[in-house]
Write a protein that holds these residues in place. Structure first.
Motif, PDB file in Angstrom:
ATOM      1  N   CYS A  18      20.850  24.596  12.974  1.00  0.00           N
ATOM      2  CA  CYS A  18      20.979  26.014  13.280  1.00  0.00           C
ATOM      3  C   CYS A  18      20.788  26.848  12.023  1.00  0.00           C
ATOM      4  N   VAL A  19      20.587  28.132  12.237  1.00  0.00           N
ATOM      5  CA  VAL A  19      20.474  29.099  11.143  1.00  0.00           C
ATOM      6  C   VAL A  19      21.407  30.265  11.440  1.00  0.00           C
ATOM      7  N   THR A  20      21.835  30.932  10.394  1.00  0.00           N
ATOM      8  CA  THR A  20      22.689  32.107  10.545  1.00  0.00           C
ATOM      9  C   THR A  20      21.819  33.299  10.937  1.00  0.00           C
ATOM     10  N   ALA A  21      22.140  33.942  12.060  1.00  0.00           N
ATOM     11  CA  ALA A  21      21.392  35.109  12.517  1.00  0.00           C
ATOM     12  C   ALA A  21      22.125  36.408  12.180  1.00  0.00           C
ATOM     13  N   GLU A  22      23.442  36.395  12.257  1.00  0.00           N
ATOM     14  CA  GLU A  22      24.275  37.568  11.945  1.00  0.00           C
ATOM     15  C   GLU A  22      25.538  37.074  11.257  1.00  0.00           C
ATOM     16  N   PHE A  23      26.044  37.891  10.333  1.00  0.00           N
ATOM     17  CA  PHE A  23      27.260  37.505   9.622  1.00  0.00           C
ATOM     18  C   PHE A  23      28.028  38.760   9.240  1.00  0.00           C
ATOM     19  N   ARG A  24      29.281  38.829   9.612  1.00  0.00           N
ATOM     20  CA  ARG A  24      30.150  39.971   9.281  1.00  0.00           C
ATOM     21  C   ARG A  24      31.366  39.438   8.538  1.00  0.00           C
ATOM     22  N   LEU A  25      31.695  40.067   7.411  1.00  0.00           N
ATOM     23  CA  LEU A  25      32.770  39.593   6.555  1.00  0.00           C
ATOM     24  C   LEU A  25      33.728  40.728   6.258  1.00  0.00           C
ATOM     25  N   ASP A  26      35.018  40.487   6.453  1.00  0.00           N
ATOM     26  CA  ASP A  26      36.053  41.478   6.150  1.00  0.00           C
ATOM     27  C   ASP A  26      36.961  40.924   5.065  1.00  0.00           C
ATOM     28  N   TYR A  27      36.934  41.584   3.896  1.00  0.00           N
ATOM     29  CA  TYR A  27      37.845  41.202   2.821  1.00  0.00           C
ATOM     30  C   TYR A  27      39.158  41.942   3.055  1.00  0.00           C
ATOM     31  N   ARG A  28      40.234  41.200   3.215  1.00  0.00           N
ATOM     32  CA  ARG A  28      41.527  41.811   3.503  1.00  0.00           C
ATOM     33  C   ARG A  28      42.434  41.840   2.284  1.00  0.00           C
ATOM     34  N   ARG A  29      42.392  40.796   1.490  1.00  0.00           N
ATOM     35  CA  ARG A  29      43.206  40.663   0.274  1.00  0.00           C
ATOM     36  C   ARG A  29      42.380  39.896  -0.760  1.00  0.00           C
ATOM     37  N   PRO A  30      42.705  40.045  -2.025  1.00  0.00           N
ATOM     38  CA  PRO A  30      42.004  39.238  -3.037  1.00  0.00           C
ATOM     39  C   PRO A  30      42.250  37.741  -2.807  1.00  0.00           C
ATOM     40  N   VAL A  31      41.218  36.959  -3.002  1.00  0.00           N
ATOM     41  CA  VAL A  31      41.331  35.503  -2.876  1.00  0.00           C
ATOM     42  C   VAL A  31      41.562  34.948  -4.277  1.00  0.00           C
ATOM     43  N   PRO A  32      42.737  34.359  -4.521  1.00  0.00           N
ATOM     44  CA  PRO A  32      43.034  33.859  -5.871  1.00  0.00           C
ATOM     45  C   PRO A  32      42.162  32.660  -6.221  1.00  0.00           C
ATOM     46  N   SER A  33      41.657  32.652  -7.440  1.00  0.00           N
ATOM     47  CA  SER A  33      40.823  31.529  -7.867  1.00  0.00           C
ATOM     48  C   SER A  33      41.646  30.429  -8.529  1.00  0.00           C
ATOM     49  N   GLU A  34      42.869  30.743  -8.936  1.00  0.00           N
ATOM     50  CA  GLU A  34      43.684  29.752  -9.636  1.00  0.00           C
ATOM     51  C   GLU A  34      44.559  28.914  -8.721  1.00  0.00           C
ATOM     52  N   THR A  35      44.580  29.233  -7.429  1.00  0.00           N
ATOM     53  CA  THR A  35      45.366  28.449  -6.475  1.00  0.00           C
ATOM     54  C   THR A  35      44.471  27.983  -5.334  1.00  0.00           C
ATOM     55  N   GLY A  36      44.946  27.043  -4.570  1.00  0.00           N
ATOM     56  CA  GLY A  36      44.193  26.552  -3.428  1.00  0.00           C
ATOM     57  C   GLY A  36      44.239  27.533  -2.268  1.00  0.00           C
ATOM     58  N   VAL A  37      43.306  27.382  -1.370  1.00  0.00           N
ATOM     59  CA  VAL A  37      43.274  28.161  -0.136  1.00  0.00           C
ATOM     60  C   VAL A  37      42.988  27.190   1.007  1.00  0.00           C
ATOM     61  N   ARG A  68      38.286  37.347   6.640  1.00  0.00           N
ATOM     62  CA  ARG A  68      37.949  36.999   8.026  1.00  0.00           C
ATOM     63  C   ARG A  68      36.446  37.217   8.210  1.00  0.00           C
ATOM     64  N   ALA A  69      35.816  36.330   8.964  1.00  0.00           N
ATOM     65  CA  ALA A  69      34.375  36.438   9.196  1.00  0.00           C
ATOM     66  C   ALA A  69      34.042  36.102  10.640  1.00  0.00           C
ATOM     67  N   GLU A  70      32.953  36.688  11.121  1.00  0.00           N
ATOM     68  CA  GLU A  70      32.386  36.342  12.418  1.00  0.00           C
ATOM     69  C   GLU A  70      30.888  36.196  12.223  1.00  0.00           C
ATOM     70  N   ALA A  71      30.301  35.260  12.924  1.00  0.00           N
ATOM     71  CA  ALA A  71      28.873  35.015  12.762  1.00  0.00           C
ATOM     72  C   ALA A  71      28.261  34.551  14.073  1.00  0.00           C
ATOM     73  N   ARG A  72      26.954  34.771  14.155  1.00  0.00           N
ATOM     74  CA  ARG A  72      26.174  34.215  15.262  1.00  0.00           C
ATOM     75  C   ARG A  72      25.162  33.270  14.647  1.00  0.00           C
ATOM     76  N   TRP A  73      25.211  32.036  15.088  1.00  0.00           N
ATOM     77  CA  TRP A  73      24.285  31.006  14.633  1.00  0.00           C
ATOM     78  C   TRP A  73      23.308  30.753  15.765  1.00  0.00           C
ATOM     79  N   VAL A  74      22.053  30.521  15.440  1.00  0.00           N
ATOM     80  CA  VAL A  74      21.039  30.244  16.447  1.00  0.00           C
ATOM     81  C   VAL A  74      20.538  28.814  16.252  1.00  0.00           C
ATOM     82  N   ARG A  75      20.598  28.073  17.341  1.00  0.00           N
ATOM     83  CA  ARG A  75      20.136  26.684  17.321  1.00  0.00           C
ATOM     84  C   ARG A  75      18.612  26.664  17.234  1.00  0.00           C
ATOM     85  N   LEU A  76      18.096  25.865  16.316  1.00  0.00           N
ATOM     86  CA  LEU A  76      16.648  25.727  16.201  1.00  0.00           C
ATOM     87  C   LEU A  76      16.111  24.925  17.373  1.00  0.00           C
TER      88      LEU A  76
END
Length: 86
Positions: A18-37, A68-76
């Protein structure tokens, strides 16, 4: 990456490309790089060759949604090589 895996697992087909056809991303808080997620994704629904997926990045201490993210993937199509037009 995790969202693509959710689309693949949801399709029930090991040969799913599949390929990504649409992608929406909402940054809600900073993502720390020094700790795990934690990351999680789920298939919301499929319509024809389209797969709608949601994903989240969560803090490890309190499971707060950081991104948070939402995406539409299209099957090849089977006759379309990866990297070709869907």
């Amino acid at each position: 990456e995790v969202m693509g895996m959710a689309a693949r697992v949801g399709s029930g087909d090991e040969a799913f490309d599949c390929v990504t056809a649409e992608f929406r991303l909402d940054y809600r808080r900073p993502v720390p790089s020094e700790t795990g997620v934690r990351v999680r994704a789920r298939l919301l629904r499929s319509e024809g060759r389209s797969y709608f997926v949601a994903g989240e990045i969560l803090g490890t201490r309190d499971d707060e949604i950081l991104t948070r993210a939402e995406a539409r993937w299209v099957r090849l199509r089977r006759d379309t090589p990866a990297g070709g037009a869907p």
